[in-house]
Design a protein around this motif. Structure first.
Motif, mmCIF file in Angstrom:
data_model
loop_
_atom_site.group_PDB
_atom_site.id
_atom_site.type_symbol
_atom_site.label_atom_id
_atom_site.label_comp_id
_atom_site.label_asym_id
_atom_site.label_seq_id
_atom_site.Cartn_x
_atom_site.Cartn_y
_atom_site.Cartn_z
ATOM 1 N N ARG A 364 118.780 68.581 78.955
ATOM 2 C CA ARG A 364 117.826 67.483 79.739
ATOM 3 C C ARG A 364 118.172 67.553 81.465
ATOM 4 N NH1 ARG A 364 119.075 62.726 79.106
ATOM 5 N NH2 ARG A 364 120.395 63.304 77.513
ATOM 6 N N THR A 366 117.022 65.764 84.930
ATOM 7 C CA THR A 366 115.887 65.083 85.308
ATOM 8 C C THR A 366 116.122 64.545 86.464
ATOM 9 O OG1 THR A 366 117.179 63.268 84.459
ATOM 10 C CG2 THR A 366 115.688 63.456 82.906
ATOM 11 N N LYS A 367 115.254 63.755 87.116
ATOM 12 C CA LYS A 367 116.139 63.345 88.546
ATOM 13 C C LYS A 367 117.388 62.706 88.926
ATOM 14 C CE LYS A 367 111.155 64.905 90.881
ATOM 15 N NZ LYS A 367 110.111 64.460 91.552
ATOM 16 N N SER A 488 111.480 73.690 93.607
ATOM 17 C CA SER A 488 111.012 74.162 92.118
ATOM 18 C C SER A 488 111.644 74.815 91.446
ATOM 19 C CB SER A 488 109.330 73.434 92.363
ATOM 20 O OG SER A 488 108.885 74.577 92.099
ATOM 21 N N ASP A 491 109.846 76.388 85.435
ATOM 22 C CA ASP A 491 109.231 76.930 83.924
ATOM 23 C C ASP A 491 110.546 77.197 83.045
ATOM 24 O OD1 ASP A 491 110.166 79.049 83.688
ATOM 25 O OD2 ASP A 491 107.875 79.492 83.634
ATOM 26 N N SER A 509 114.618 70.558 77.606
ATOM 27 C CA SER A 509 114.057 69.630 78.093
ATOM 28 C C SER A 509 114.099 68.732 79.730
ATOM 29 C CB SER A 509 114.403 68.647 77.320
ATOM 30 O OG SER A 509 113.946 67.055 76.729
ATOM 31 N N ALA A 510 112.287 69.449 79.941
ATOM 32 C CA ALA A 510 112.207 68.838 81.231
ATOM 33 C C ALA A 510 110.826 68.978 81.142
ATOM 34 C CB ALA A 510 112.647 69.986 82.320
ATOM 35 N N THR A 511 109.977 67.509 82.173
ATOM 36 C CA THR A 511 108.871 68.231 82.651
ATOM 37 C C THR A 511 108.791 69.290 84.136
ATOM 38 O OG1 THR A 511 109.062 65.275 81.932
ATOM 39 C CG2 THR A 511 106.741 66.236 83.835
ATOM 40 N N PHE A 512 107.894 69.831 83.579
ATOM 41 C CA PHE A 512 108.350 71.599 84.383
ATOM 42 C C PHE A 512 106.585 71.198 84.895
ATOM 43 C CE2 PHE A 512 111.149 73.846 81.151
ATOM 44 C CZ PHE A 512 112.118 73.061 82.198
ATOM 45 N N VAL A 514 109.455 71.333 87.871
ATOM 46 C CA VAL A 514 110.918 69.968 88.221
ATOM 47 C C VAL A 514 111.286 70.133 89.830
ATOM 48 C CG1 VAL A 514 113.286 69.291 88.209
ATOM 49 C CG2 VAL A 514 112.215 69.802 86.195
#
Length: 698
Positions: A364, A366-367, A488, A491, A509-512, A514
């Motif tokens: 995972r 995240t920031k 960034s 993907d 798992s990430a919000t692409f 990033v």
């Protein structure tokens, strides 16, 4: 004989002395009578008239009445009882052998326990052998001279006690009853009649020689990957009641396909924490048969009398396990625990946790908590600019991060020529800064706006843990002004990682995409950072190091808002580009004053105009407490439009003027304030008085 002038007759002086003595005695008797009436209330604690006698019981008896407590009051005042503590004194291990202890109040006045009609006040458990239970009343119970109260202490036994074990309770002393006179918050009164002991209850039926008990650190149901070793699936405890018991073997039954479990192991869980550690000892291991059974021999493992032994069962998940299957194990009945004990008690079947199998782990992104909140400003030829802190978490197995591909989008520039280096650092202390505590993992330059960074040593992230990484940029000397650059991770294909056990690439798992924070190159223009909380001029703005987060900020104090001289202050944080109003006020309004950063990190405000007069006062701002306090020393001269410099711990105060009607006073004297030792002296004079002037010091 003397003449008494008051009565006009001859009187013996001794008669008057006897009169005084008689008055003192009568008054003292009255006081004693008054105190005896007030202090006459007594709370007596006795065994109830139907208190049980010594008797034999079964180990699993429920609703066993152990003690009747009769409370009576002697005196006119009511007594309010709000707490009772009972102590265990029998040979049984109450922490194991008593499921629950209850305190009831007799409601029908029969002085016999009836669970249907009597009121349950509280329930509790013994935490240790020969421990105690304190019953705290939800509402105090009133006892009066005309209304006695009976309490019942009732136990549900667990069935684990051995034949010959005894149970008994007592109230040891007056401290075991919390009671007050007149009201629940009235004067504390100490009960009389204690200690009070119950009868002795002896187990003669159903007593066990060995207890099978639930563990104190039960493993949770988990997801894991194929090939993962030592997954804790069951914890149980064995408690021997007699000497000479040994454990020969443990039979386990499997729920799920036997092919999913490579090896099953039995451990002595020495630290009782429910997972394998350095203190734990492997007793045996084996494999489930196709029918889902395994017998783990224990080699006559000794179980000392009245010593709790904790055991742990682990699975090594097979690489042949199919994703999506679930496995667990259980002890079906007491025959699965082969020991020399004749009678075993406990709850069977006893189940362990469920393990669900998946193909690979999960990574995972995240920031991080110290990720830059706003765009980052840099100048040409500046290196080591942190534009991102990312938190990389590993689930279900340890994961190694091996390569990261970064994309750089530019506004007004070319990242291939303008960014001389992009680096990834391991942020060991998670502070969002690249320091000596941190390690550079990889670096490179972009080509066509992308760069693939292969880590020299893969970053190992432990299972169910995380690691923070930083992305740093070096700005080239020829980077154009006002250009901006955004890094960034586009993907999943930009991330290369490997699971330790599954040997597969993990699920990402990430919000692409990033995105890192945008870096803006500045050189000869100003960046809009917002507005102060209040309009002001002729104020001071002083940089200081904030001990709260160890970052430099700016203290803005006082000034004039067009209507009045201000006594408030605000703090500007250049990292977040925000202004924050301080709740604390300055000790006096000030404008046209000066400020000096002190060697201990505090800020000194000197002189100025307070709205009425030029002042010679000094105050100190403490960044740690965010407060202003008066300084104990005043300047020799009132001054505004002054200046001050600090050399070491000495502050030199120059020039300025003071307004005295009908004219002005111009200061030429120089004052030296020794901040370390706390005294002020005149240091000399300048040749000419000055106001509205510039100054510098090196």
């Amino acid at each position: 004989m003397k003449r008494c002038k008051r009565f006009g007759e001859v009187t013996d002086v001794r008669w008057f002395q006897w009169f005084l003595l008689f008055s003192v005695l009568v008054f003292g008797a009255c006081r004693r009578e008054k105190h005896s009436v007030k202090g006459s209330t007594v709370l007596m604690v006795r065994a109830g008239p139907n208190n049980p006698d010594d008797t034999n019981i079964s180990a699993d008896q429920k609703g066993l009445v152990l003690l009747h407590i009769l409370m009576e009051v002697e005196g006119r005042s009511a007594v309010y009882v709000s707490q009772i503590t009972v102590h265990a004194t029998g040979s049984a291990d109450e922490a194991t052998d008593v499921d629950t202890l209850y305190l009831y109040c007799d409601m029908d006045g029969s002085q016999d326990f009836d669970v249907a009609s009597d009121y349950l006040i509280a329930a509790g458990n013994f935490n240790t052998d020969d421990g105690y239970v304190t019953f705290v009343f939800p509402q105090p119970v009133m006892v009066t001279e005309s209304r006695s109260v009976v309490f019942f202490v009732v136990a549900d036994l667990s069935g684990h006690a051995a034949n010959g074990d005894t149970f008994s309770l007592c109230l040891s002393d007056a401290g075991d009853v919390l009671s007050n006179v007149g009201s629940a918050g009235g004067t504390r009164i100490f009960a009389k009649g204690l200690p009070l002991a119950s009868a002795t209850f002896t187990v003669t039926k159903g007593g066990a020689e060995l207890n099978l008990l639930s563990g104190s650190g039960l493993p949770p149901s988990v997801e894991t990957v194929r090939g993962h070793p030592q997954i804790a699936v069951m914890q149980f405890r064995l408690y021997a009641r007699i000497d000479g018991i040994s454990l020969s073997s443990v039979r386990l039954h499997l729920s799920g396909p036997a092919i999913a479990v490579d090896t099953v192991s039995l451990w002595l869980d020495a630290d009782e924490n429910g997972h394998i550690g350095a203190q734990d000892v492997k007793i045996s291991e084996g494999r489930f048969s196709p029918l889902g059974e395994v017998v783990l021999p224990c080699g006559a493992f000794g179980l000392p009398r009245r010593v709790m032994q904790t055991f742990l069962v682990t699975f090594d998940i097979s690489l042949a396990a199919s994703a999506g299957v679930a496995v667990s194990c259980y002890i079906d009945d007491f025959s699965d625990i082969e020991t020399t004990a004749g009678v075993v008690s406990g709850s069977v079947p006893y189940w362990g946790a469920t393990v669900s199998v998946r193909d690979a782990g999960r990574l995972r992104i995240t920031k991080g908590s110290a990720h830059p909140a706003i765009q980052v400003a840099a100048r040409p030829n500046q290196s080591g600019v942190v534009v991102a802190q990312l938190r990389i978490s590993a689930d279900f197995e340890p994961i190694s991060l091996e390569e990261l591909t970064l994309s750089v989008a530019a506004g007004g520039g070319d990242p291939d020529s303008d960014i001389s280096k992009i680096a990834i650092w391991y942020d060991a202390d998670s502070d969002g800064k690249a320091t000596v505590a941190d390690t550079e993992l990889a670096s490179g330059t972009t080509s066509g706006g992308t760069v693939s960074l292969s880590l020299t040593v893969p970053l190992q992230i432990e299972e169910n843990s995380y690691a923070d990484i930083l992305i740093l940029m070096d700005v080239a000397r020829n980077a154009p002004r006002k250009a901006d650059y955004t890094v960034s991770i586009q993907d999943m294909s930009a991330i290369s990682a490997l699971g330790k056990y599954s040997l597969l690439g993990p699920e990402i798992s990430a919000t692409f995409p990033v995105n890192a924070q945008t870096l803006v190159v500045l050189f000869d223009h100003f960046l809009d950072v917002g507005s102060m909380r209040k309009a002001r001029f002729q104020h001071t703005a002083t940089p200081f190091l904030d001990p709260v987060d160890n970052r430099w900020k700016v203290l803005i104090c006082g000034g004039f808002d067009g209507n009045s001289v201000l006594d408030d202050a605000e703090i500007y944080d250049p990292h977040t580009r925000t202004f924050t109003q301080l709740s604390a006020k300055m000790t006096t309004p000030r404008m046209n004053h000066c400020a000096v950063l002190l060697p201990d990190g505090k800020v000194m405000l000197i002189g100025g105009f307070d709205g009425n007069f030029t002042t010679n006062s000094i105050e100190i701002f403490d960044p740690a407490t965010r407060t202003f306090t008066d300084y104990s020393i005043l300047m020799r001269h009132r001054r505004e439009d002054l200046t001050a410099f600090r050399f070491g711990s000495d502050i030199y105060i120059f020039c300025g003027f003071a307004y005295y009607q009908p004219g002005l006073f111009f200061a030429t004297a120089v004052e030296r304030l020794d901040y370390q030792n706390g005294f002020l002296t005149l240091y000399g004079n300048v040749s000419y008085y000055r106001m509205l002037y510039g100054s510098c010091a090196t």
